[in-house]
Design an enzyme around this catalytic site. Structure first.
Site, PDB file in Angstrom:
ATOM      1  N   ASP A  36      -8.519 -14.118  -3.331  1.00  0.00           N
ATOM      2  CA  ASP A  36      -8.905 -12.950  -2.527  1.00  0.00           C
ATOM      3  C   ASP A  36     -10.263 -12.395  -2.922  1.00  0.00           C
ATOM      4  OD1 ASP A  36      -6.639 -12.871  -0.962  1.00  0.00           O
ATOM      5  OD2 ASP A  36      -5.578 -11.445  -2.224  1.00  0.00           O
ATOM      6  N   ASN A  59      -8.348   0.228  -0.546  1.00  0.00           N
ATOM      7  CA  ASN A  59      -7.985  -0.168  -1.910  1.00  0.00           C
ATOM      8  C   ASN A  59      -8.990   0.325  -2.942  1.00  0.00           C
ATOM      9  OD1 ASN A  59      -5.779  -1.495  -0.878  1.00  0.00           O
ATOM     10  ND2 ASN A  59      -6.671  -3.534  -1.022  1.00  0.00           N
ATOM     11  N   SER A 105      -6.166   3.175   4.379  1.00  0.00           N
ATOM     12  CA  SER A 105      -5.541   2.380   3.309  1.00  0.00           C
ATOM     13  C   SER A 105      -6.599   1.638   2.503  1.00  0.00           C
ATOM     14  CB  SER A 105      -4.520   1.387   3.892  1.00  0.00           C
ATOM     15  OG  SER A 105      -3.630   0.943   2.898  1.00  0.00           O
ATOM     16  N   THR A 138       1.596   3.043   5.623  1.00  0.00           N
ATOM     17  CA  THR A 138       1.995   1.655   5.817  1.00  0.00           C
ATOM     18  C   THR A 138       1.644   0.844   4.572  1.00  0.00           C
ATOM     19  OG1 THR A 138      -0.147   1.152   6.797  1.00  0.00           O
ATOM     20  CG2 THR A 138       1.637   1.767   8.313  1.00  0.00           C
ATOM     21  N   GLY A 139       2.171  -0.361   4.532  1.00  0.00           N
ATOM     22  CA  GLY A 139       1.819  -1.312   3.476  1.00  0.00           C
ATOM     23  C   GLY A 139       2.151  -2.703   3.953  1.00  0.00           C
ATOM     24  N   SER A 140       1.241  -3.639   3.729  1.00  0.00           N
ATOM     25  CA  SER A 140       1.482  -4.979   4.244  1.00  0.00           C
ATOM     26  C   SER A 140       0.780  -6.032   3.410  1.00  0.00           C
ATOM     27  CB  SER A 140       0.998  -5.075   5.698  1.00  0.00           C
ATOM     28  OG  SER A 140       1.171  -6.383   6.201  1.00  0.00           O
ATOM     29  N   LYS A 154      -0.008   3.746  -2.704  1.00  0.00           N
ATOM     30  CA  LYS A 154      -1.070   4.746  -2.585  1.00  0.00           C
ATOM     31  C   LYS A 154      -0.513   6.157  -2.433  1.00  0.00           C
ATOM     32  CE  LYS A 154      -4.645   1.742  -0.528  1.00  0.00           C
ATOM     33  NZ  LYS A 154      -4.034   0.457  -0.258  1.00  0.00           N
ATOM     34  N   SER A 208       0.796  -1.243   0.000  1.00  0.00           N
ATOM     35  CA  SER A 208       0.000   0.000   0.000  1.00  0.00           C
ATOM     36  C   SER A 208       0.817   1.276   0.000  1.00  0.00           C
ATOM     37  CB  SER A 208      -0.957  -0.007   1.196  1.00  0.00           C
ATOM     38  OG  SER A 208      -2.025  -0.885   0.964  1.00  0.00           O
TER      39      SER A 208
END
Length: 960
Positions: free
Chosen positions: A651, A803, A801, A908-910, A551, A548
């Site tokens: 997903d 999407n 975050s 953040t991004g995970s 973004k 993320s």
């Protein structure tokens, strides 16, 4: 136990485990690397030169070369880091298969009868076909089976053709395989009963003249797949054909053009529920063998529980099947082999059981942990291994009695397989035998080479972060030639080893990256002052998966290109003005322009803005009472691509993987609330928001006694709007909810609007329908509804975050700036924006949210965007949108009681194997810094990655 004590002891415990593990590794792994050999100097110089080229500087490689004669490593480079291996993982699978099954293993396919055969050869009952995972079963093999049955006296079947695929589980695709790969043969679905590798080959031929529809042929002929032909014949010899298979459907759509002088175009295409495809072909072969079937004979699935097979077909031995598997890098063969390992060794034909068997073999090779394998072919980007682990396995192979069998399956440089066209005319030709691996951003080569001195070398070269694939192949070929001429390599003229550059923060940050638990990680870091001084960098140009953090680029470009006060619109039209008597005899139109905040007024609402109820209420206020035409939904502002390229098929039931469209509601989802019933044995209670008939809920979930296992799950049938509640929910569990994406978002919005209008007293004619179409030029505009300003929307997007918001924003950028509402057009706008701020654009951006693993970007790219935004008029809004450490958003629970709390503003991004943190932080002395940290690879726990980031952030905030 004190939590702080545990955290302080964890690194020492991990170090102790590592020491114990190293002690258990065979002695060969501890050989010394030649300090600065000519081989080392040549490869290091080549790698250094790659980092000076804008098109190759992002790649990073793990390399290990082991001399099997001298029993020592002769060269290593980042050999302990984890990399996505692509098809190199097939070596894990095939070596394990030879170890456990043996070269002579054969798959069987059996035919049973369920009933009796009378003296006239009529079977009063069913004919059953049972598969055991034979990946090589062909239509000709089915013909042989049918002929054998006919030879045993069966002339007619007065029943059905039943299929048993129960030897494997019903998971058809590997973990995190990409949905956009599914139409193609290399991503075929898996089943224990399979034929023709579970794909059919479609041949497209040009028509007789320009303007004609192309001609299609499919082999093997079948009724499982439906072909939709949109290919036109054009002048010349060029061919541009697109192949699609809608998710969950057995329709193949071919569109595009083929030149009248063009040669035939072929594509291998896949299908859903491939066992029924087998049954389709089987039925034909039974008929062709002269066995009569009743007109009502059906092909259905079953499970054979008892009986003796009437006839058994055996495949070629594993040693022969593996030649095609490794030489041609066949994904289907590899996956079927992995599930066969699980079925034969663990009693379960699944990916999980198969990888357990591989793990057992790897342990014998000294590879206890520190890797991830989720499939057999390497198609999944969840696979992570090191070059050192690969070499250990190749060394282990040398002592096995099946060594020659395995080596005979490897492509030979310049001769055959996937190496047929490589290394011709070099010292490596006919000398290197190795397994290749290739997919977007990944290229690998592992195997053996005979050196100039006669020594046999085992090697592994795994390259990730590839912007232009030719540079990775050229690196591998260069190393292969160096190995073939070893040890007579010429020392590069004027070569001096590059000195590791140190920075102001090297002494503080380097030890964090050098911790044993970070061995498998590639970490791209850069820290800069706003004046441009680099305080620290490490692998800052490596092209990594950002999750993320992407973004940041999407939202920065949106502010710069659209403005902070930009609003989205949703328009209402009619064929005529709203009638004074309230009866609308023409159509009503709703046109969307990508408003991500369109919502219903219930728990799904996360921001103010336009609601369906607001639109319905306005129409009622205008006196609308009845619509005799259709409700037409115009979503033409965006393209029809519902999911981002590279998003994972598994997903699709989850909120973070939403469906996209220019007219979309509730972030493309519905909400399913659930709670256990009051007593065990009753169905789980559920509620749907919004209350719409657009989706169907099938409730199979049971409430069970307190303390029992919670297996409750919510899944959506692929390609449909049917949502299933399954499993058990203990009576003592609290209620909760899940947001579930829906198909065709515009129709969802239309259905809910129509239901809201009916609730307001507006009726629709019996034949009125909800359709997709464009607003005609002659239509009359009734009203326009506008969203919140972009600054508010981006604030929610970055803090949470989201999407869906990010993807809608990216397509909006394309629509506004390029006249094309697509992700690719939006990405072009983002790269243009980065360039305008002085940043480089040698990175791959495929979506707007970071959900796809096709994205490849460096910490330096992220930092340049952050740095550029500090000079933008939109900086205040951008900075305000970022989560604040210890305060809100996705950083709410991180860095509390540290100098970074209420100081660091970052994104953040995970994802699995990925963690990132980038943003702004102010030092103790008051200086604002820009930083980016992107971590990829395998760690024993995801907290290793976040702890690494938090330690660095604390150091930055503490700087005097």
């Amino acid at each position: 136990m004190n939590h702080l004590f545990v955290r302080r002891m964890l690194p020492w415990l991990l170090l102790l485990l590592l020491v114990l593990q190293v002690a258990a590794v065979p002695a060969f792994a501890q050989g010394e690397t030649t300090p600065v050999s000519s081989l080392s100097a040549n490869v290091e110089k080549y790698l250094s030169d790659l980092q000076k080229n804008q098109e190759s500087m992002g790649l990073y490689a793990g390399i290990a070369v082991y001399d099997l004669t001298d029993k020592k490593y002769v060269y290593t480079h980042n050999e302990k880091r984890n990399y996505i291996p692509a098809s190199n993982i097939k070596l894990f699978t095939t070596i394990s298969a030879l170890d456990r099954l043996g070269p002579g293993y054969q798959w069987k396919t059996e035919v049973y009868i369920d009933g009796k055969v009378n003296p006239g050869g009529i079977l009063q009952g069913n004919l059953l076909l049972k598969g055991y995972g034979d990946p090589s079963l062909s239509p000709e093999d089915l013909q042989e089976l049918a002929t054998a049955i006919k030879a045993q006296g069966i002339k007619q079947v007065n029943g059905d053709l039943l299929l048993d695929e129960s030897y494997f589980d019903d998971t058809r695709l590997g973990t995190s395989w990409m949905w956009d790969d599914e139409p193609y043969g290399y991503s075929a679905q898996l089943s224990a009963l399979a034929v023709h590798k579970n794909f059919a080959t479609v041949t497209t031929k040009p028509g007789l003249k320009t303007g004609d529809t192309a001609k299609l042929k499919i082999e093997p002929a079948n009724t499982t797949l439906t072909l939709t032909n949109k290919v036109k014949t054009v002048d010349g010899s060029d061919t541009v054909i697109t192949v699609e298979r809608p998710r969950g459907k057995n329709e193949i759509i071919l569109s595009g053009t083929i030149g009248v002088k063009s040669s035939d175009y072929q594509e291998d295409v896949t299908m859903e529920d491939p066992a029924l495809f087998v049954g389709d072909v089987w039925k034909q072969k039974v008929t062709e063998a002269g066995i009569e079937l009743k007109p009502k004979t059906e092909v259905k699935k079953t499970i054979v529980k008892t009986g003796v097979p009437l006839h058994t077909h055996l495949s070629k031995p594993l040693s022969e099947v593996m030649v095609e598997l490794n030489k041609e890098s066949d994904n289907f063969y590899a996956e079927m082999l992995l599930k066969t390992l699980g079925a034969t060794q663990k009693g379960q034909g699944s990916f999980e059981a198969g990888t357990e068997v591989v793990a057992d073999v790897l342990k014998r090779a000294g590879i206890e942990s520190g890797y991830a394998q989720v499939d057999g072919s390497g198609l999944s980007r969840f696979d992570l291994i090191t070059a050192e682990q690969m070499v250990k396995l190749l060394v282990f192979l040398q002592d096995q009695d099946y060594r020659e069998v395995l080596e005979a399956t490897l492509p030979i440089a310049g001769v055959d397989g996937t190496l047929k066209s490589r290394l011709k005319g070099t010292a490596a030709e006919k000398n290197v035998i190795a397994k290749t691996g290739s997919m977007g951003g990944v290229n690998s080569l592992s195997g053996f080479v005979t050196a100039k001195n006669g020594h046999k070398l085992a090697f592994s070269i795994i390259v990730n972060g590839i912007y232009k694939s030719k540079y990775a192949r050229e690196l591998q070929d260069f190393i292969a030639i160096q190995l073939a001429t070893y040890p007579e390599n010429l020392f590069p003229a004027g070569y001096t080893p590059e000195q590791l550059q140190t920075y102001q923060l090297s002494g503080l940050i380097d030890p964090i990256l050098d911790k044993p638990e970070a061995d498998g990680l590639t970490t791209g870091i850069i820290v800069k002052t706003l004046g441009g001084e680099v305080l620290y960098e490490h692998d800052a140009d490596s092209l990594l998966t950002p999750a993320s953090n992407l973004k940041l680029l999407t939202t920065a470009a949106a502010f710069n290109q659209l403005g902070t006060e930009y609003t989205f619109k949703t328009e209402l039209y009619g064929d005529t003005p709203i009638a004074q008597n309230g009866v609308q005899n023409g159509n009503m139109y709703v046109k969307g322009y990508g408003d991500p905040t369109l919502h219903t007024e219930d728990a799904l609402q996360v921001q103010d803005g336009v609601s369906i109820e607001q639109i319905a209420a306005w129409l009622k206020e205008q006196g609308l009472k009845r619509v005799n035409g259709n409700l037409v939904l115009d979503e033409s502002y965006f393209d029809q691509q519902r999911l981002g390229l590279g998003w994972a098929w598994d997903d699709e039931s989850y909120y973070y993987n939403p469906t996209l469209g220019a007219l979309a509601l509730n972030r493309g989802t519905v909400m399913v609330e659930y709670e256990p019933a009051k007593k065990a044995g009753d169905r789980v209670k559920w509620n749907l928001l919004p209350k719409t008939s657009y989706v169907q809920i099938i409730n199979e979930a049971q409430t069970v006694e307190a303390g029992q296992e919670n297996t409750f799950a919510i899944q959506r049938n692929r390609g449909t709007n049917t949502i299933r509640l399954t499993g058990n929910l203990p009576v003592d569990q609290e209620g909760d909810y899940e947001r579930v994406p829906v198909e065709e978002p515009a129709k969802y919005a239309g259905a809910v609007l129509k239901e809201a209008l009916v609730k307001e007293g507006v009726s629709f004619a019996p034949k009125s329908s909800i359709t997709i179409g464009n607003v005609p030029v002659s239509a009359v505009k009734w009203n326009e509804f506008t969203s919140l300003p972009l600054r508010d929307i981006v604030n929610y997007l970055n803090k949470r975050s989201d999407n869906f918001y990010a993807e809608m924003l990216l397509k909006t950028l394309g629509g506004v700036k390029k006249g094309e509402g697509s992700a690719s057009a939006g990405a072009e706008v983002v790269q243009d924006d980065i360039a305008s701020m002085g940043g480089n654009t040698n990175f791959d951006m495929i979506d707007g949210s970071g959900l796809t693993r096709y994205n490849l970007i460096s910490a330096r790219h992220i930092a340049s965007a952050l740095e550029g935004m500090t000079k933008s008029g939109a900086f205040a809004a951008f900075d305000e949108s970022l989560p604040i450490a210890g305060v809100d958003g996705t950083l709410k629970n991180r860095l509390k009681e540290t100098p970074a709390e209420n100081n660091l503003h970052g994104k953040t991004g995970s994802m699995t194997g990925v963690n990132s943190l980038s943003g702004y932080i102010t030092t103790k002395s008051g200086e604002k810094l820009v930083f980016s940290i992107i971590v990829n690879g395998y760690a024993i726990d995801s907290e290793v990655m976040t702890d690494l980031q938090d330690e660095i952030a604390t150091i930055l905030a503490s700087m005097e």
